[in-house]
Write a protein that holds these residues in place. Structure first.
Motif, short mmCIF file in Angstrom:
data_model
loop_
_atom_site.label_atom_id
_atom_site.label_comp_id
_atom_site.label_asym_id
_atom_site.label_seq_id
_atom_site.Cartn_x
_atom_site.Cartn_y
_atom_site.Cartn_z
N ARG A 47 -38.28 9.11 -60.98
CA ARG A 47 -37.60 10.23 -60.33
C ARG A 47 -37.23 9.88 -58.89
N THR B 176 -35.77 15.63 -61.73
CA THR B 176 -37.05 15.53 -62.41
C THR B 176 -36.79 14.89 -63.76
N SER B 177 -37.84 14.60 -64.51
CA SER B 177 -37.67 13.99 -65.83
C SER B 177 -36.92 14.93 -66.76
#
Length: 261
Positions: free
Chosen positions: A111, A191-192
């Protein structure tokens, strides 16, 4: 025991591998009954299936496909009113290769690299968010991410750290006044991909305008072969991560749904 630790404990007991082990143990206790044998069989079958690539992908796809990847030529807005928000993904504590200094876990590093790339391409500031772990024995994640952003080339004056949040909800809640204080009205959220639905939900619950910028995809993008149907430990871990997100979405809607604006 704090409420956060209790929540984490319950989550671990419900999710694999602990949840499947508990189901199997209950089945062993009732082995003489049909339901007991059924529980043991169910726990073994689920252990196998969750470790296979097709089931892994079936669990991750609804999460990772919810928001598309950010286009490379996307116009994200003026640096005066738009910022990159970076959610933490775990500390790699006391990293030996860095002289025992805290570094970033795989998801957090992925990230951070992506957020740095976005910042360098767009000129936007980065707001890394993350506090100390429950043990309190590592640095706040926001500070570690900020250190890595600088190492990756982001000017330090372009970084604003939030270093108290311990949950996704707290990330969004703590960032709201910080963004407002700097005149930021729009957040490019990094973010993921599997975490993005819950992260976006929390940000929008705080009234923050969000542009999703997912990264760190876990879904397979190669054709399956015979080995895809044989369980792997890391595949099981990713499937558990997907189940954790589904559980988190349900829990957040139950706990914070009334605050959604």
């Amino acid at each position: 025991m704090s409420g956060l630790i209790l929540t984490k404990l319950v989550g671990r007991l419900l999710l694999p591998p602990a949840g499947l082990i508990l189901v199997g143990l209950v089945g062993v206790l009732g082995w003489r009954r049909r339901w007991g044998r059924a529980l043991v069989l169910a726990s073994l079958v689920l252990f196998w299936l969750l470790g296979t690539a097709p089931v892994h992908d079936a669990l991750l796809a609804p999460l990772e496909h919810r928001y598309p990847p950010l286009a490379l030529n996307a116009r994200l807005g003026s640096p005066d009113h738009t910022a990159i928000v970076l959610f933490g993904g775990g500390i790699y504590a006391k990293a030996p290769e860095y002289g025992g200094v805290d570094a970033l876990h795989r998801a957090a590093l992925s990230r951070t690299v992506y957020a740095a790339d976005l910042s360098l391409r767009t000129g936007l500031s980065v707001y890394p968010s993350g506090g100390k772990s429950l043990t309190g024995r590592a640095e706040p994640e926001g500070k570690v991410m900020a250190r890595w952003l600088v190492r990756l080339g982001v000017p330090i004056e372009r970084i604003v750290v939030e270093d108290h949040a311990r949950t996704t909800w707290q990330n969004a809640a703590d960032l709201k006044p910080l963004l407002a204080a700097h005149g930021m009205t729009r957040a490019v959220l990094v973010t993921s991909a599997w975490h993005m639905p819950r992260a976006v939900w929390c940000m929008r619950a705080q009234g923050i305008a969000v542009v999703p910028a997912p990264c760190d995809y876990l879904e397979n993008r190669l054709p399956y072969d015979i080995l895809s149907y044989v369980p792997r430990w890391d595949t099981l871990a990713d499937s558990g991560q997907a189940l954790h997100e589904y559980l988190g979405l349900v829990w957040y809607r139950l706990r914070y749904g009334r605050r959604f604006r």
